[in-house]
Design a protein around this motif. Structure first.
Motif, PDB file in Angstrom:
ATOM      1  N   GLY A  10       0.815  -1.220   0.000  1.00  0.00           N
ATOM      2  CA  GLY A  10       0.000   0.000   0.000  1.00  0.00           C
ATOM      3  C   GLY A  10       0.846   1.266   0.000  1.00  0.00           C
ATOM      4  O   GLY A  10       1.985   1.279  -0.496  1.00  0.00           O
ATOM      5  N   ASN A  11       0.297   2.317   0.607  1.00  0.00           N
ATOM      6  CA  ASN A  11       0.934   3.643   0.557  1.00  0.00           C
ATOM      7  C   ASN A  11       2.346   3.660   1.119  1.00  0.00           C
ATOM      8  O   ASN A  11       3.270   4.182   0.497  1.00  0.00           O
ATOM      9  CB  ASN A  11       0.092   4.650   1.359  1.00  0.00           C
ATOM     10  CG  ASN A  11      -1.219   4.926   0.668  1.00  0.00           C
ATOM     11  OD1 ASN A  11      -1.251   5.147  -0.541  1.00  0.00           O
ATOM     12  ND2 ASN A  11      -2.299   4.895   1.420  1.00  0.00           N
ATOM     13  N   MET A  12       2.517   3.097   2.320  1.00  0.00           N
ATOM     14  CA  MET A  12       3.831   3.187   2.957  1.00  0.00           C
ATOM     15  C   MET A  12       4.843   2.293   2.255  1.00  0.00           C
ATOM     16  O   MET A  12       6.010   2.679   2.090  1.00  0.00           O
ATOM     17  CB  MET A  12       3.751   2.832   4.451  1.00  0.00           C
ATOM     18  CG  MET A  12       3.043   3.868   5.295  1.00  0.00           C
ATOM     19  SD  MET A  12       3.592   5.579   5.033  1.00  0.00           S
ATOM     20  CE  MET A  12       5.268   5.518   5.617  1.00  0.00           C
ATOM     21  N   VAL A  32       7.424  -7.880  -3.279  1.00  0.00           N
ATOM     22  CA  VAL A  32       6.296  -7.357  -2.520  1.00  0.00           C
ATOM     23  C   VAL A  32       5.114  -8.306  -2.694  1.00  0.00           C
ATOM     24  O   VAL A  32       4.998  -8.952  -3.730  1.00  0.00           O
ATOM     25  CB  VAL A  32       5.951  -5.909  -2.979  1.00  0.00           C
ATOM     26  CG1 VAL A  32       5.606  -5.835  -4.451  1.00  0.00           C
ATOM     27  CG2 VAL A  32       4.834  -5.305  -2.155  1.00  0.00           C
ATOM     28  N   SER A  33       4.287  -8.405  -1.649  1.00  0.00           N
ATOM     29  CA  SER A  33       3.057  -9.196  -1.792  1.00  0.00           C
ATOM     30  C   SER A  33       1.876  -8.360  -1.345  1.00  0.00           C
ATOM     31  O   SER A  33       1.973  -7.578  -0.390  1.00  0.00           O
ATOM     32  CB  SER A  33       3.135 -10.485  -0.969  1.00  0.00           C
ATOM     33  OG  SER A  33       3.393 -10.189   0.389  1.00  0.00           O
ATOM     34  N   ASP A  34       0.777  -8.538  -2.064  1.00  0.00           N
ATOM     35  CA  ASP A  34      -0.460  -7.830  -1.716  1.00  0.00           C
ATOM     36  C   ASP A  34      -1.598  -8.566  -2.409  1.00  0.00           C
ATOM     37  O   ASP A  34      -1.474  -8.905  -3.587  1.00  0.00           O
ATOM     38  CB  ASP A  34      -0.399  -6.363  -2.198  1.00  0.00           C
ATOM     39  CG  ASP A  34      -1.430  -5.494  -1.491  1.00  0.00           C
ATOM     40  OD1 ASP A  34      -1.023  -4.573  -0.763  1.00  0.00           O
ATOM     41  OD2 ASP A  34      -2.645  -5.747  -1.658  1.00  0.00           O
ATOM     42  N   PRO A  35      -2.706  -8.811  -1.691  1.00  0.00           N
ATOM     43  CA  PRO A  35      -3.824  -9.508  -2.336  1.00  0.00           C
ATOM     44  C   PRO A  35      -4.510  -8.684  -3.409  1.00  0.00           C
ATOM     45  O   PRO A  35      -5.196  -9.238  -4.265  1.00  0.00           O
ATOM     46  CB  PRO A  35      -4.788  -9.795  -1.169  1.00  0.00           C
ATOM     47  CG  PRO A  35      -4.402  -8.874  -0.080  1.00  0.00           C
ATOM     48  CD  PRO A  35      -2.953  -8.544  -0.271  1.00  0.00           C
ATOM     49  N   GLN A  36      -4.305  -7.359  -3.393  1.00  0.00           N
ATOM     50  CA  GLN A  36      -4.964  -6.507  -4.396  1.00  0.00           C
ATOM     51  C   GLN A  36      -4.136  -6.447  -5.671  1.00  0.00           C
ATOM     52  O   GLN A  36      -3.039  -5.868  -5.695  1.00  0.00           O
ATOM     53  CB  GLN A  36      -5.154  -5.096  -3.855  1.00  0.00           C
ATOM     54  CG  GLN A  36      -6.254  -5.030  -2.810  1.00  0.00           C
ATOM     55  CD  GLN A  36      -6.585  -3.599  -2.418  1.00  0.00           C
ATOM     56  OE1 GLN A  36      -6.070  -2.643  -2.983  1.00  0.00           O
ATOM     57  NE2 GLN A  36      -7.451  -3.480  -1.424  1.00  0.00           N
ATOM     58  N   ALA A  37      -4.710  -7.049  -6.743  1.00  0.00           N
ATOM     59  CA  ALA A  37      -3.958  -7.189  -7.994  1.00  0.00           C
ATOM     60  C   ALA A  37      -3.554  -5.836  -8.572  1.00  0.00           C
ATOM     61  O   ALA A  37      -2.419  -5.669  -9.033  1.00  0.00           O
ATOM     62  CB  ALA A  37      -4.778  -7.974  -9.001  1.00  0.00           C
ATOM     63  N   LYS A  70      -1.806  -3.072   7.685  1.00  0.00           N
ATOM     64  CA  LYS A  70      -2.465  -2.430   8.822  1.00  0.00           C
ATOM     65  C   LYS A  70      -2.348  -3.338  10.053  1.00  0.00           C
ATOM     66  O   LYS A  70      -2.348  -4.578   9.915  1.00  0.00           O
ATOM     67  CB  LYS A  70      -3.955  -2.217   8.511  1.00  0.00           C
ATOM     68  CG  LYS A  70      -4.219  -1.297   7.334  1.00  0.00           C
ATOM     69  CD  LYS A  70      -4.072   0.147   7.724  1.00  0.00           C
ATOM     70  CE  LYS A  70      -4.542   1.066   6.611  1.00  0.00           C
ATOM     71  NZ  LYS A  70      -3.924   2.401   6.721  1.00  0.00           N
ATOM     72  N   PRO A  71      -2.285  -2.760  11.254  1.00  0.00           N
ATOM     73  CA  PRO A  71      -2.180  -3.596  12.463  1.00  0.00           C
ATOM     74  C   PRO A  71      -3.248  -4.689  12.510  1.00  0.00           C
ATOM     75  O   PRO A  71      -2.968  -5.834  12.873  1.00  0.00           O
ATOM     76  CB  PRO A  71      -2.393  -2.585  13.599  1.00  0.00           C
ATOM     77  CG  PRO A  71      -2.013  -1.258  13.025  1.00  0.00           C
ATOM     78  CD  PRO A  71      -2.303  -1.319  11.558  1.00  0.00           C
ATOM     79  N   GLN A  72      -4.464  -4.340  12.092  1.00  0.00           N
ATOM     80  CA  GLN A  72      -5.585  -5.294  12.187  1.00  0.00           C
ATOM     81  C   GLN A  72      -5.422  -6.494  11.254  1.00  0.00           C
ATOM     82  O   GLN A  72      -6.132  -7.486  11.395  1.00  0.00           O
ATOM     83  CB  GLN A  72      -6.916  -4.579  11.853  1.00  0.00           C
ATOM     84  CG  GLN A  72      -7.324  -3.504  12.848  1.00  0.00           C
ATOM     85  CD  GLN A  72      -6.682  -2.136  12.570  1.00  0.00           C
ATOM     86  OE1 GLN A  72      -5.776  -2.010  11.750  1.00  0.00           O
ATOM     87  NE2 GLN A  72      -7.142  -1.111  13.278  1.00  0.00           N
TER      88      GLN A  72
END
Ligand SMILES: NC(=O)c1ccc[n+]([C@@H]2O[C@H](COP(=O)([O-])OP(=O)(O)OC[C@H]3O[C@@H](n4cnc5c(N)ncnc54)[C@H](O)[C@@H]3O)[C@@H](O)[C@H]2O)c1
Length: 272
Positions: A10-12, A32-37, A70-72
């Motif tokens: 994400g942003n950071m 990097v990994s992220d579920p958002q394609a 995010k922490p959550q």
């Protein structure tokens, strides 16, 4: 070459990856990994880094794993990463607000861990980051963590972890305070009849100029304030109004609220 994996793109993560590339770190050493394609593919396109949908693929063989979720989201990633970390012992860096080192140790294992708190000006290399390490972090790993965050701007080690939520209160969250101040200056000028564009340009440049004077002049903020304030002049009138409205108290309350919220975020995770 150090292989750095970002969990969360994400942003950071974008700001930190941008900083690393800008300072000459090879894109081929960053994953990097992220579920958002969409976001993931944008990072791959823009920076040439390897981007994965699955965290374990990004983290596999990484020397440094940087948690930028995010922490959550921590409960959702800990099983998968803990498994990866049983096969390797990376330096784990977390930028998550509030999340404590003992929690990271409990979730991810007895790893060398650096907890840090950057801020969004990292995007333009003008960030400010506080860092705190556990006892497993070796001197070279400490230097490695600092090198990664140095690429985003100024870094300061904070030995007492209890102060990391204070770092969030005066630096991590604080760009928003300055944006809010500029919004308020802008609104005040508009209320007096000025067009918004002119008001924004004047307020924003004043913020930049004042910030540069603070960082470049070597003078204290109090001395720089004094030099603007002519006896019985306009600035004195404004500062007296601030004092009557207890500006210092308002700011102290806001910083305390941000600091407290950091602790609450961690406490909420203790229940998971
Ligand atoms: N934004 C700030 O000003 C700032 C400053 C300092 C620290 N932080 C901390 O940085 C962290 C990230 O904040 P951000 O502003 O970049 O948030 P963000 O929402 O922009 O980025 C988080 C990313 O994590 C991804 N994600 C969600 N679930 C995931 C999963 N299971 N596995 C991997 N990735 C997942 C999301 O798709 C998103 O792209 C937070 O912990 C925050 O406390 C933020």
């Amino acid at each position: 070459m150090t292989r750095i994996a970002f969990i969360g793109g994400g942003n950071m993560a974008r700001s930190l990856i941008g900083g690393l590339i800008r300072t000459g770190v090879a894109a081929s050493s960053i994953a990097v990994s992220d579920p958002q394609a969409e976001g993931r593919q944008a990072l791959a396109r823009e920076f040439g880094v390897a981007a994965y949908a699955e965290n374990r693929l990004a983290a596999a063989d990484a020397e440094v794993v940087l948690l930028a979720v995010k922490p959550q989201i921590m409960p959702a990633i800990r099983e998968e990463l803990r498994e990866v970390f049983q096969r390797q012992r990376p330096l784990l860096i977390s930028i998550a607000a509030g999340v404590r080192i003992d929690q990271l140790e409990r979730w991810f294992g007895a790893l060398p861990i650096v907890r840090c708190m950057p801020n969004t000006p990292a995007l333009i290399g003008a960030g400010a980051t506080g860092l705190c390490a556990n006892a497993r972090v070796s001197p070279p790993q400490r230097a490695q963590a600092q090198h990664i965050l140095d690429a985003a701007g100024l870094t300061r080690w904070v030995d007492d972890e209890a102060l990391m939520d204070t770092v969030t209160g005066i630096a991590g969250s604080a760009p928003a305070y300055f944006f809010a101040l500029v919004e308020a200056l802008e609104d005040a000028a508009v209320a007096q009849g000025m067009d918004r564009d002119t008001a924004r340009a004047l307020a924003a440049q004043t913020c930049l100029g004042a910030g540069r004077m603070l960082t470049e002049s070597g003078e204290s903020p109090a001395e720089l304030r004094r030099r603007v304030t002519s006896p019985n002049g306009t600035t004195q009138a404004a500062l007296e109004s601030f004092a009557r409205d207890n500006l210092a108290g308002i700011v102290a309350h806001a910083v305390a609220a941000a600091t407290r919220r950091g602790g609450e975020l961690a406490a909420e995770l203790d229940k998971t």
